[in-house]
Each structure stands twice: as C-alpha cells, then as structure tokens.
Write a protein that holds these residues in place. Structure first.
Motif, PDB file in Angstrom:
ATOM      1  N   GLY A   1       0.822  -1.210   0.000  1.00 18.15           N
ATOM      2  CA  GLY A   1       0.000   0.000   0.000  1.00 18.15           C
ATOM      3  C   GLY A   1       0.855   1.258   0.000  1.00 18.15           C
ATOM      4  O   GLY A   1       2.097   1.226  -0.004  1.00 18.15           O
ATOM      5  N   THR A   2       0.183   2.395   0.022  1.00 17.35           N
ATOM      6  CA  THR A   2       0.859   3.693  -0.008  1.00 17.35           C
ATOM      7  C   THR A   2       1.704   3.905   1.236  1.00 17.35           C
ATOM      8  O   THR A   2       2.846   4.383   1.151  1.00 17.35           O
ATOM      9  CB  THR A   2      -0.194   4.821  -0.127  1.00 17.35           C
ATOM     10  OG1 THR A   2      -1.047   4.551  -1.232  1.00 17.35           O
ATOM     11  CG2 THR A   2       0.470   6.162  -0.338  1.00 17.35           C
TER      12      THR A   2
ATOM     13  N   MET B   1       7.116   4.361   3.791  1.00 14.07           N
ATOM     14  CA  MET B   1       8.035   3.898   4.833  1.00 14.07           C
ATOM     15  C   MET B   1       9.323   3.334   4.213  1.00 14.07           C
ATOM     16  O   MET B   1      10.424   3.631   4.674  1.00 14.07           O
ATOM     17  CB  MET B   1       7.362   2.834   5.704  1.00 14.07           C
ATOM     18  CG  MET B   1       8.233   2.367   6.863  1.00 14.07           C
ATOM     19  SD  MET B   1       7.465   1.105   7.869  1.00 14.07           S
ATOM     20  CE  MET B   1       6.185   2.026   8.653  1.00 14.07           C
ATOM     21  N   ILE B   2       9.176   2.536   3.145  1.00 17.33           N
ATOM     22  CA  ILE B   2      10.357   1.972   2.476  1.00 17.33           C
ATOM     23  C   ILE B   2      11.216   3.084   1.899  1.00 17.33           C
ATOM     24  O   ILE B   2      12.447   3.077   2.031  1.00 17.33           O
ATOM     25  CB  ILE B   2       9.921   0.967   1.385  1.00 17.33           C
ATOM     26  CG1 ILE B   2       9.312  -0.274   2.030  1.00 17.33           C
ATOM     27  CG2 ILE B   2      11.098   0.585   0.489  1.00 17.33           C
ATOM     28  CD1 ILE B   2       8.659  -1.226   1.045  1.00 17.33           C
ATOM     29  N   PHE B   3      10.595   4.058   1.242  1.00 20.05           N
ATOM     30  CA  PHE B   3      11.341   5.183   0.673  1.00 20.05           C
ATOM     31  C   PHE B   3      12.074   5.961   1.760  1.00 20.05           C
ATOM     32  O   PHE B   3      13.225   6.359   1.582  1.00 20.05           O
ATOM     33  CB  PHE B   3      10.379   6.106  -0.100  1.00 20.05           C
ATOM     34  CG  PHE B   3      11.071   7.218  -0.812  1.00 20.05           C
ATOM     35  CD1 PHE B   3      11.846   6.971  -1.934  1.00 20.05           C
ATOM     36  CD2 PHE B   3      10.963   8.523  -0.349  1.00 20.05           C
ATOM     37  CE1 PHE B   3      12.490   8.001  -2.599  1.00 20.05           C
ATOM     38  CE2 PHE B   3      11.611   9.555  -1.000  1.00 20.05           C
ATOM     39  CZ  PHE B   3      12.373   9.296  -2.130  1.00 20.05           C
ATOM     40  N   GLY B   4      11.414   6.169   2.906  1.00 16.03           N
ATOM     41  CA  GLY B   4      12.056   6.875   4.018  1.00 16.03           C
ATOM     42  C   GLY B   4      13.269   6.123   4.539  1.00 16.03           C
ATOM     43  O   GLY B   4      14.322   6.720   4.829  1.00 16.03           O
ATOM     44  N   VAL B   5      13.160   4.807   4.661  1.00 14.12           N
ATOM     45  CA  VAL B   5      14.292   4.009   5.139  1.00 14.12           C
ATOM     46  C   VAL B   5      15.448   4.079   4.146  1.00 14.12           C
ATOM     47  O   VAL B   5      16.620   4.208   4.538  1.00 14.12           O
ATOM     48  CB  VAL B   5      13.845   2.548   5.384  1.00 14.12           C
ATOM     49  CG1 VAL B   5      15.038   1.651   5.650  1.00 14.12           C
ATOM     50  CG2 VAL B   5      12.870   2.487   6.543  1.00 14.12           C
ATOM     51  N   VAL B   6      15.142   4.042   2.838  1.00 17.37           N
ATOM     52  CA  VAL B   6      16.180   4.120   1.813  1.00 17.37           C
ATOM     53  C   VAL B   6      16.886   5.465   1.872  1.00 17.37           C
ATOM     54  O   VAL B   6      18.120   5.538   1.773  1.00 17.37           O
ATOM     55  CB  VAL B   6      15.577   3.858   0.409  1.00 17.37           C
ATOM     56  CG1 VAL B   6      16.562   4.202  -0.689  1.00 17.37           C
ATOM     57  CG2 VAL B   6      15.130   2.421   0.287  1.00 17.37           C
TER      58      VAL B   6
END
Length: 101
Positions: A3-4, A9-14
């Motif tokens: 989901g969005t 969250m994944i983008f923030g961790v990256v």
C-alpha cells in the motif's frame, strides 16, 4: 499488495540509509541490473526452446540400413540396424504384386 503507507516507509528508510545524493546512482544501478536480468532471461528461454527442439527432432545422421529401410516403407523408429536388416530381408522375400494392364 504493498500500500501507499508501506511505500512511503520503504522510501524513508532508503533515504536514511543511503542519503538523498546517492538515490539517482542507486536507481541507475537498479535499472541496469534489471535490464541485464531480462536479457539473461530471454537468452535462457531461447536456449531452452532450442534444446527442446533438438530433443524432438533427432539430428543424428541415418545409416545406410536406415535409409534403405525408410525407402522400402519400413518404420525405423526404435529399431536397431540388425532388426532393420531382418525387416528388409523379409520384405524382399515377399512376392511382388503385379498389376495387369
């Protein structure tokens, strides 16, 4: 399905792990690796098709005995040359049918 919220969250961790300046370089390397993967996948599929084709169509040259038997209408599949010679001899011993004019 992701989901969005999960994508954010994944983008923030990256971003935290690699930093904002490394993101374009990371995206380029991921794109090139995906291209290489697809190229290798297509090549392996082509090799598999060629292998399957070679299994279905025997490419071994026929011996003279096999050629002769095939010309006489004898089925050559799965028979050794000795078996084919016996079949050729039997077919030559049969009386020929002569059609009258």
């Amino acid at each position: 399905m992701i989901g969005t919220n999960e994508l954010i969250m994944i983008f923030g961790v990256v971003v935290i792990l690699f930093g904002a300046s490394k993101l374009p370089e990371l995206a380029r390397s991921m794109g090139s690796s995906m291209g290489e993967f697809k190229k290798a996948q297509k090549e392996s599929e082509l090799n598999l098709r060629e292998f399957e084709k070679s299994i279905k169509e025997p490419t071994a040259p026929k011996s003279k005995v096999q050629e002769t038997a095939q010309k006489l209408g004898i089925d050559i599949r799965g028979k050794t040359d000795d078996q084919l010679l016996d079949d050729i001899q039997r077919s030559s011993e049969k009386p020929k049918e002569v059609s009258e004019p």
